[in-house]
Scaffold this motif. Sequence first.
Motif, PDB file in Angstrom:
ATOM      1  N   CYS A 125      20.767 -44.189 -22.572  1.00  0.00           N
ATOM      2  CA  CYS A 125      21.297 -44.915 -21.419  1.00  0.00           C
ATOM      3  C   CYS A 125      20.819 -46.352 -21.491  1.00  0.00           C
ATOM      4  O   CYS A 125      19.987 -46.703 -22.336  1.00  0.00           O
ATOM      5  CB  CYS A 125      20.865 -44.263 -20.099  1.00  0.00           C
ATOM      6  SG  CYS A 125      19.100 -44.359 -19.755  1.00  0.00           S
ATOM      7  N   ASP A 128      20.234 -50.962 -17.162  1.00  0.00           N
ATOM      8  CA  ASP A 128      20.879 -51.504 -15.955  1.00  0.00           C
ATOM      9  C   ASP A 128      21.672 -50.447 -15.207  1.00  0.00           C
ATOM     10  O   ASP A 128      22.697 -50.737 -14.608  1.00  0.00           O
ATOM     11  CB  ASP A 128      21.777 -52.689 -16.311  1.00  0.00           C
ATOM     12  CG  ASP A 128      22.891 -52.319 -17.281  1.00  0.00           C
ATOM     13  OD1 ASP A 128      22.932 -51.162 -17.734  1.00  0.00           O
ATOM     14  OD2 ASP A 128      23.725 -53.199 -17.593  1.00  0.00           O
ATOM     15  N   MET A 129      21.180 -49.193 -15.234  1.00  0.00           N
ATOM     16  CA  MET A 129      21.859 -48.090 -14.553  1.00  0.00           C
ATOM     17  C   MET A 129      20.917 -47.495 -13.501  1.00  0.00           C
ATOM     18  O   MET A 129      20.380 -46.400 -13.669  1.00  0.00           O
ATOM     19  CB  MET A 129      22.280 -47.037 -15.576  1.00  0.00           C
ATOM     20  CG  MET A 129      23.212 -47.579 -16.656  1.00  0.00           C
ATOM     21  SD  MET A 129      23.508 -46.419 -18.011  1.00  0.00           S
ATOM     22  CE  MET A 129      24.431 -45.130 -17.166  1.00  0.00           C
ATOM     23  N   HIS A 160      31.894 -43.534 -21.457  1.00  0.00           N
ATOM     24  CA  HIS A 160      30.627 -44.242 -21.273  1.00  0.00           C
ATOM     25  C   HIS A 160      29.684 -43.886 -22.422  1.00  0.00           C
ATOM     26  O   HIS A 160      28.806 -43.027 -22.278  1.00  0.00           O
ATOM     27  CB  HIS A 160      30.001 -43.870 -19.930  1.00  0.00           C
ATOM     28  CG  HIS A 160      30.775 -44.347 -18.738  1.00  0.00           C
ATOM     29  ND1 HIS A 160      30.508 -45.533 -18.091  1.00  0.00           N
ATOM     30  CD2 HIS A 160      31.841 -43.810 -18.099  1.00  0.00           C
ATOM     31  CE1 HIS A 160      31.358 -45.703 -17.096  1.00  0.00           C
ATOM     32  NE2 HIS A 160      32.171 -44.663 -17.086  1.00  0.00           N
ATOM     33  N   ASN A 207      26.502 -49.508 -13.375  1.00  0.00           N
ATOM     34  CA  ASN A 207      25.554 -50.467 -13.943  1.00  0.00           C
ATOM     35  C   ASN A 207      25.668 -51.796 -13.209  1.00  0.00           C
ATOM     36  O   ASN A 207      26.636 -52.045 -12.497  1.00  0.00           O
ATOM     37  CB  ASN A 207      25.753 -50.657 -15.457  1.00  0.00           C
ATOM     38  CG  ASN A 207      27.152 -51.097 -15.818  1.00  0.00           C
ATOM     39  OD1 ASN A 207      27.922 -51.526 -14.975  1.00  0.00           O
ATOM     40  ND2 ASN A 207      27.487 -50.985 -17.083  1.00  0.00           N
ATOM     41  N   ASN A 209      25.614 -55.819 -13.795  1.00  0.00           N
ATOM     42  CA  ASN A 209      25.712 -56.872 -14.797  1.00  0.00           C
ATOM     43  C   ASN A 209      25.507 -58.271 -14.226  1.00  0.00           C
ATOM     44  O   ASN A 209      25.183 -59.192 -14.971  1.00  0.00           O
ATOM     45  CB  ASN A 209      27.087 -56.815 -15.475  1.00  0.00           C
ATOM     46  CG  ASN A 209      27.240 -55.588 -16.344  1.00  0.00           C
ATOM     47  OD1 ASN A 209      26.366 -55.280 -17.140  1.00  0.00           O
ATOM     48  ND2 ASN A 209      28.344 -54.876 -16.170  1.00  0.00           N
TER      49      ASN A 209
END
Length: 220
Positions: A125, A128-129, A160, A207, A209
């Motif tokens: 992973c 940023d999740m 994903h 996520n 960004n």
Amino acid sequence: MTDSEIANGDIAELPETAVPIPPIAGIVLAGGRSRRMGTDKASIQWPDESAEPMLARIVRTVSERCDRVYVVAAQESSAYQLLHGTGGPEAVWVTDEEPGAGPLGGLAAGLAAAAADGFGLGFVCATDMPLIGAGLIDELARGATPSTQAVIAHDDRRDHPMAAIYRTSSAQTVADLVAGGERRMLAVVDALETRRVPVSNSEWLTNVNAPEDLHDLRVS
């Protein structure tokens, strides 16, 4: 549905019953430059200024299901410079990803490190999740079969590949893609025997960004 019926373009429908999960390494890709965010995403405090860095939160969540967690980030990265050696949940830092290779290079380095330590599977992973849950790993693990090299999360919009379980034996295949100049994470979908799993909670795949993404999550 048999393995032969689950081609790279198919969506797997998995049974609801729980099955034992084999030992899995956790691999968190944290070497990104965070250009759109304007600051290193791994060190952002989540959910607010009194909480822990986002990377620590994700490592802690992944460690609920994974026997060892690897954080892939070059020594020159912001994540390494800001967070290495500062405490937090236990993780092994992998710093030998190819410079400029992007997340695909991080994937190759993380899988190779996990394979060297004897893991056959790695849950991958990004840093940023922030809404990722251990249930995601459970659902993907149920999709792993001996002939499958990648089990990737799928929602009603897209694949994903940075929320997926990979066989660590595929590290060389991924490294070969990087050596050939490939930088797209979706390239692994075509290069590996891939199974797509529709996840029960699409929020796991969220996520952040840019600052507005972070703001929207914090006020929701």
